[in-house]
Design a protein around this motif. Structure first.
Motif, PDB file in Angstrom:
ATOM      1  N   SER A  28      68.243   1.970  25.185  1.00  0.00           N
ATOM      2  CA  SER A  28      68.370   1.248  26.444  1.00  0.00           C
ATOM      3  C   SER A  28      69.804   1.290  26.946  1.00  0.00           C
ATOM      4  O   SER A  28      70.762   1.341  26.173  1.00  0.00           O
ATOM      5  CB  SER A  28      67.922  -0.204  26.246  1.00  0.00           C
ATOM      6  N   ALA A  29      69.943   1.254  28.260  1.00  0.00           N
ATOM      7  CA  ALA A  29      71.279   1.188  28.852  1.00  0.00           C
ATOM      8  C   ALA A  29      71.921  -0.173  28.629  1.00  0.00           C
ATOM      9  O   ALA A  29      73.130  -0.321  28.787  1.00  0.00           O
ATOM     10  CB  ALA A  29      71.202   1.487  30.350  1.00  0.00           C
ATOM     11  N   SER A 326      72.713   5.978  38.440  1.00  0.00           N
ATOM     12  CA  SER A 326      72.611   5.976  36.980  1.00  0.00           C
ATOM     13  C   SER A 326      73.329   4.752  36.415  1.00  0.00           C
ATOM     14  O   SER A 326      74.485   4.487  36.759  1.00  0.00           O
ATOM     15  CB  SER A 326      73.206   7.254  36.384  1.00  0.00           C
ATOM     16  N   LEU A 327      72.640   4.026  35.551  1.00  0.00           N
ATOM     17  CA  LEU A 327      73.267   2.904  34.853  1.00  0.00           C
ATOM     18  C   LEU A 327      74.208   3.385  33.759  1.00  0.00           C
ATOM     19  O   LEU A 327      75.045   2.615  33.274  1.00  0.00           O
ATOM     20  CB  LEU A 327      72.190   2.003  34.232  1.00  0.00           C
ATOM     21  N   ASP A 328      74.065   4.639  33.336  1.00  0.00           N
ATOM     22  CA  ASP A 328      74.893   5.172  32.265  1.00  0.00           C
ATOM     23  C   ASP A 328      76.257   5.641  32.755  1.00  0.00           C
ATOM     24  O   ASP A 328      77.134   5.937  31.943  1.00  0.00           O
ATOM     25  CB  ASP A 328      74.171   6.333  31.577  1.00  0.00           C
ATOM     26  N   ASN A 351      64.531  -3.031  37.220  1.00  0.00           N
ATOM     27  CA  ASN A 351      64.497  -1.962  36.234  1.00  0.00           C
ATOM     28  C   ASN A 351      64.439  -0.610  36.933  1.00  0.00           C
ATOM     29  O   ASN A 351      63.420  -0.223  37.503  1.00  0.00           O
ATOM     30  CB  ASN A 351      63.294  -2.103  35.292  1.00  0.00           C
ATOM     31  N   ARG A 353      66.801   3.002  35.759  1.00  0.00           N
ATOM     32  CA  ARG A 353      67.960   3.475  35.009  1.00  0.00           C
ATOM     33  C   ARG A 353      68.653   4.646  35.682  1.00  0.00           C
ATOM     34  O   ARG A 353      69.882   4.743  35.689  1.00  0.00           O
ATOM     35  CB  ARG A 353      67.526   3.876  33.601  1.00  0.00           C
ATOM     36  N   LYS A 354      67.870   5.550  36.251  1.00  0.00           N
ATOM     37  CA  LYS A 354      68.462   6.767  36.795  1.00  0.00           C
ATOM     38  C   LYS A 354      67.590   7.306  37.913  1.00  0.00           C
ATOM     39  O   LYS A 354      66.359   7.198  37.866  1.00  0.00           O
ATOM     40  CB  LYS A 354      68.613   7.820  35.688  1.00  0.00           C
ATOM     41  N   ASN A 368      64.343   1.960  32.488  1.00  0.00           N
ATOM     42  CA  ASN A 368      65.094   1.588  31.294  1.00  0.00           C
ATOM     43  C   ASN A 368      64.160   1.077  30.207  1.00  0.00           C
ATOM     44  O   ASN A 368      63.175   0.390  30.488  1.00  0.00           O
ATOM     45  CB  ASN A 368      66.117   0.502  31.654  1.00  0.00           C
TER      46      ASN A 368
END
Length: 598
Positions: A28-29, A326-328, A351, A353-354, A368
């Motif tokens: 998970s991020a 992107s959360l990353d 929710n 993530r990308k 995510n």
């Protein structure tokens, strides 16, 4: 040719080389230091050896991928039933639950509860004193069917001019048409049941704040928790206009108050530390105006999507493949990116993530995983903005896990338009076409499967045509219901009931790992008097325990629980009879942290 075509499609799918998800890690991020855990674990990086194809592909027909069937024998062996089941625990150990039942030790010396005085305090200004809304009242507060269709009029003159003024603070229409627009807007507000608020004052002057306030739709659509609508070029005028809109709108959402929601959102703790709120949760949820039927699925949708995936492999130069969210990534990606949608999901229950732009109007999305996990990807809830009206956008959520979905049987995602809400139509609707849920070529990481060979991911794909240019819309798996919404609902519900007749107690079952109180609600009827007979009847009432939301992604359970709570405290004769014969112990949200973190 149907059998031949299906066989060819399956052969093409099996020949497609398995690949890994476009993520730097399967974990998970978001991470959260759980009590008793060691130092934070290293992320599970994706490696090529995790994606060896075992060649054991299931043969999926175009009709759908059949879900793994469990024991579907619903017959009950009557001989195994017991009229009075035995205790699961020794009787002496049951005393530990006394703390959950303070009503049993209450003497009821005064049957007039002290908490009833709270109805007179200033906090009740925003309390909604209605009980169960009737079907007629719901229809009165929501727009009718002829105004619910976005396909009848695309960007008409009235909507364009008013929404342009909302965004820029300027009038883009001639003065001769301005008066006509004002008249039409007032008529629209009256038709939607917004002309008179509960105090009897005319609210048709809501158009004036819309004309005067120079609001940025991005700031309005996802306001900060600390203050609503802070980024206006005219802060005082905009906040005053926003307060007027919020005050007017709140009258039409039973058991909801945006100001109280902000206060609860500020107290809610998350693994991320959310700084913004989703507009629909703040504004309040209104039921859809009409019944929304299941979508009829077209034959061949799945094979078309599979062929499009294969086309990407054969012609990679046709794919843009640009990461737009992107959360990353440590820094925002969308500041310098143009000609693409803008995404946001860092709000309560959000929710996404990308997001990867595949073609001009097509995006691959990844949701995510659960916090501190590499699995459980189903729920999605995110904001999208910067769209064009009347253009179908295709979204592919490519890392779903379940082998089948109700999206294959007529279910549609839900959509909420901020501009529609500002125009007096604040409702989630089911939307989407060309919906399909099918197995893709991405392979799950073996490390997430306890060393077993990873299985394939699934894609949920759907097309959405947005109603307005440069709108801000929210897309979700189902109608969202946040933890802050629950806490707001319980607080207003407690204020609105008659405490002389209804025993309503809001306790805390425990503190979650994230530091949020898990609410425990007790509902029953007061004894008629404090006589020994009446107190004995009260203490001998059987207990009914109702729980919901153990799976945080199943928000439909919270809506059922919301209706249950409102019914049990209503003046309905059946509800009154239930209260007089039972004590209801209700845990409306068993997994608050999961709900909060999306």
């Amino acid at each position: 040719m149907e059998l031949v075509i299906s066989a060819v499609i399956q052969i093409l799918r099996q020949c497609y080389p398995a690949s890994r998800l476009p993520l730097v890690t399967a974990s998970s991020a978001y991470t959260f230091p759980a009590p008793g855990s060691t130092s934070s674990e290293l992320p599970l990086h994706l490696t090529e050896e995790d994606f060896d194809d075992d060649g054991d592909e299931e043969m999926d027909k175009d009709s759908d991928v059949e879900a793994v069937k469990e024991d579907d024998d619903l017959e009950t062996d009557l001989s195994k039933l017991s009229s009075k089941p035995g205790l699961d625990l020794p009787e002496e150990e049951l005393a530990q639950y006394d703390a959950m039942c303070p009503e049993l030790s209450c003497s009821f010396e005064e049957l007039e509860p002290k908490c009833g005085d709270d109805l007179n305090n200033k906090d009740t200004l925003h309390a909604n004193h209605h009980h169960i809304p009737s079907v007629a009242s719901l229809r009165q507060h929501c727009f009718n069917r002829e105004h619910s269709s976005w396909r009848q009029e695309r960007e008409d003159t009235v909507h364009s001019s008013i929404l342009h003024m909302v965004k820029t603070g300027k009038s883009g229409v001639p003065s001769s048409s301005k008066q006509r627009s004002a008249t039409n807007v007032n008529q629209s507000i009256q038709q939607n049941g917004l002309e008179i608020n509960s105090s009897g004052h005319d609210t048709s002057d809501i158009q004036a704040p819309l004309e005067q306030a120079a609001w940025d739709i991005e700031a309005i659509s996802c306001p900060r928790i600390t203050a609503s609508f802070p980024n206006s070029t005219k802060p005082e005028e905009s906040i005053e206009a926003a307060e007027k809109l919020l005050h007017t709108h709140a009258k039409h959402i039973p058991f909801h108050d945006p100001h109280l929601y902000i206060a609860n959102a500020m107290r809610t703790r998350s693994a991320v530390g959310f700084k913004t709120m989703a507009f629909p949760d703040l504004w309040g949820h209104c039921p859809p105006p009409t019944a929304q039927p299941m979508l009829d699925r077209k034959l061949g949708v799945q094979r078309i999507k599979i062929l499009e995936d294969i086309r990407r492999l054969l012609h990679p130069s046709d794919v843009i493949n640009k990461v737009v969210f992107s959360l990353d990534e440590p820094r925002p990606l969308q500041g310098s990116i143009s000609n693409c949608l803008r995404f946001h999901s860092k709000f309560e229950s959000g929710n996404l993530r990308k997001a990867i732009q595949v073609r001009e109007f097509e995006y691959d999305l990844l949701v995510n995983a659960d916090v501190n996990s590499s699995q459980h990807q189903q729920w999605f809830y995110f904001k999208v903005s910067g769209m064009r009206a009347a253009v179908p956008y295709h979204f592919n959520i490519i890392n779903c896990e379940k082998p089948n979905s109700q999206f294959n049987y007529g279910m549609q995602p839900t959509l909420y338009s901020v501009k529609e809400a500002l125009l007096g139509r604040p409702a989630w609707i089911r939307t989407g076409s060309d919906i399909c849920y099918y197995k893709n070529h991405y392979r799950q990481n073996a490390a997430t499967m306890d060393g077993a060979l990873g299985k394939r991911y699934y894609t949920l794909t759907f097309a959405v045509t947005f109603p307005h240019n440069e709108d801000a819309c929210y897309l979700a798996y189902h109608y969202p219901y946040t933890y802050s919404t629950l806490m707001t609902h319980l607080e207003i519900l407690e204020r609105s009931i008659d405490h002389r007749e209804i025993y309503f107690r809001h306790d805390v079952l425990c503190q979650t790992l994230g530091g949020n109180p898990c609410p425990l609600v007790t509902i029953t009827a007061f004894p008629e008097s404090n006589s020994t007979e009446q107190l004995e009847q009260f203490r001998c009432r059987p207990y009914q325990v109702i729980t919901a939301r153990v799976h945080p992604g199943e928000s439909n359970a919270s809506w059922v629980m919301k209706g249950t709570l409102e019914f049990l405290v209503s003046s309905d004769p059946v509800a009154k009879l239930l209260r007089e014969n039972f004590v209801f112990k209700i845990i409306p949200m068993l997994n608050p942290d999961g709900v909060i973190n999306g």
